[in-house]
Design a protein around this motif. Structure first.
Motif, PDB file in Angstrom:
ATOM      1  N   SER A 161     -17.259  56.980  44.047  1.00  0.00           N
ATOM      2  CA  SER A 161     -16.444  57.101  43.246  1.00  0.00           C
ATOM      3  C   SER A 161     -16.028  55.171  42.976  1.00  0.00           C
ATOM      4  CB  SER A 161     -15.238  57.809  43.405  1.00  0.00           C
ATOM      5  OG  SER A 161     -14.843  57.009  44.437  1.00  0.00           O
ATOM      6  N   SER A 163     -13.080  54.182  43.068  1.00  0.00           N
ATOM      7  CA  SER A 163     -12.538  52.954  44.063  1.00  0.00           C
ATOM      8  C   SER A 163     -13.427  52.659  44.843  1.00  0.00           C
ATOM      9  CB  SER A 163     -11.242  54.224  44.541  1.00  0.00           C
ATOM     10  OG  SER A 163     -11.678  55.393  45.397  1.00  0.00           O
ATOM     11  N   GLN A 164     -14.518  53.486  45.297  1.00  0.00           N
ATOM     12  CA  GLN A 164     -15.238  53.382  46.520  1.00  0.00           C
ATOM     13  C   GLN A 164     -16.489  51.877  46.116  1.00  0.00           C
ATOM     14  OE1 GLN A 164     -16.968  56.846  46.820  1.00  0.00           O
ATOM     15  NE2 GLN A 164     -15.899  57.609  49.111  1.00  0.00           N
ATOM     16  N   LEU A 166     -15.522  49.784  43.494  1.00  0.00           N
ATOM     17  CA  LEU A 166     -14.235  48.655  44.020  1.00  0.00           C
ATOM     18  C   LEU A 166     -14.790  47.971  45.561  1.00  0.00           C
ATOM     19  CD1 LEU A 166     -11.829  49.552  41.042  1.00  0.00           C
ATOM     20  CD2 LEU A 166     -13.574  48.019  41.049  1.00  0.00           C
ATOM     21  N   ALA A 167     -14.422  48.845  46.486  1.00  0.00           N
ATOM     22  CA  ALA A 167     -14.049  48.605  47.236  1.00  0.00           C
ATOM     23  C   ALA A 167     -15.222  48.156  47.998  1.00  0.00           C
ATOM     24  CB  ALA A 167     -13.522  50.008  49.017  1.00  0.00           C
ATOM     25  N   ARG A 187     -15.658  56.535  52.757  1.00  0.00           N
ATOM     26  CA  ARG A 187     -14.984  55.027  52.908  1.00  0.00           C
ATOM     27  C   ARG A 187     -14.396  55.341  54.661  1.00  0.00           C
ATOM     28  NH1 ARG A 187     -10.881  50.085  50.782  1.00  0.00           N
ATOM     29  NH2 ARG A 187     -12.200  48.634  51.948  1.00  0.00           N
TER      30      ARG A 187
END
Length: 320
Positions: A161, A163-164, A166-167, A187
């Protein structure tokens, strides 16, 4: 080409293999064969996609494998770059003697190597090579993949995703991929393993290939699975390119009781004879000749009907 030959330390497994019908030679590409089951037959490998200059080597590999096992099952990863599939199809047409069958697998590197081992070990326990090729998809479904990744920035399958992604830019971040119940990225937080895991009821092992990642996460996965026997192998040749990072740990849970697995798969498949090539198979189109004939209908078992009572004449002579 790298051959895998019987290991003297596993002489019992080799003897057991020869007690059954001889299996085909398995020929793999882009993956390194290992002894995951301990009862494998002959497995040959091209660690990289064969080039045009290696066409004669490829032809000789198929001929040699066919002479040894009567047939060659080539397993080609769908992710392997190059013209391997095209070159195999050319060899198949050139030989024109039905000694080669090609199977494309979507499995990642370590799981594809386990598939090759299971196919080789299962072959002597199956009624025909056609049934073996028919069941390769079912064998793939028996494998559970769990991978630790230090980054998902280069991962394409399964998709991470936003967000993943970005993480993944955060130092110290880590991710786990589980193929159960379907391939997904998670995550990893403080609670390990942090990914969904299947319940494993049959005797199984966990193959592990460490590329400098966090092996403790795989150990946590294994504890949650029930402390399976671990088979540690060398880093897979194409692991980093497939997973999109050089910092990873691949692991695959797989069944090891091949005789029981073969019995279960055959009973579920209910094989039939192909009407064109006469090979015993378990799916349509026929994996050996491509014929799309349907399996023969089996007569339904119906309870016997009671016979009608005999007609009796009435007092006027008429039958009722």
């Amino acid at each position: 080409m790298v051959p895998v030959v019987p290991d003297p330390d596993h002489s019992k497994a080799s003897i057991r293999t020869h007690e059954h019908t001889e299996g085909p030679t398995v020929l793999v590409f882009g993956i390194k064969p290992e002894r995951f089951v301990d009862s494998e037959g002959r497995i040959d490998a091209f660690l990289q996609a064969p080039t045009q200059d290696q066409t004669e080597t490829l032809v000789e590999a198929v001929r040699s494998g066919a002479q040894a096992g009567g047939h060659v099952l080539a397993i080609v990863p769908q992710w392997l770059k190059g013209d391997t599939l095209l070159r195999l199809q050319m060899v198949e047409s050139a030989l024109d003697d039905e000694t080669l069958t090609i199977h494309e697998t979507p499995l990642p590197p370590l799981a594809a190597a386990v598939l090759a081992s299971l196919a080789s070990a299962l072959a002597p326990h199956l009624p025909s090579r056609g049934v073996l090729v028919s069941l390769l998809g079912d064998i793939e479904a028996e494998l559970h993949v769990f991978t630790w990744l230090g980054s998902v920035s280069g991962l394409s399958t399964p998709a991470a995703s936003l967000s993943q992604h970005l993480a993944s830019l955060t130092p110290g971040s880590a991710f786990g991929v589980s193929s159960y119940p379907e391939p997904t990225v998670h995550r990893i937080g403080r609670e390990a393993p942090g990914v969904p895991l299947p319940r494993i009821d049959r005797r199984a092992r966990l193959a592990v290939s460490d590329h400098g990642g966090d092996g403790s996460w795989v150990a946590a996965v294994n504890r949650a699975l029930g402390d399976l026997e671990v088979r540690q192998v060398a880093p897979t040749p194409n692991g980093p390119s497939w997973w999109g990072t050089g910092k990873l740990v691949e692991s695959v849970a797989y069944p090891v009781d091949v005789e029981a697995l073969a019995h279960e798969l055959v009973n579920a498949a209910d094989p039939w004879t192909c009407r064109w090539c006469r090979e015993l198979i378990a799916r349509s189109p026929c994996p050996m000749c491509g014929h799309r004939g349907r399996p023969p209908r089996r007569p339904a078992l119906t309870p016997a009907q009671p016979s009608a009572p005999a007609e009796q004449p009435d007092q006027h002579g008429a039958r009722t």
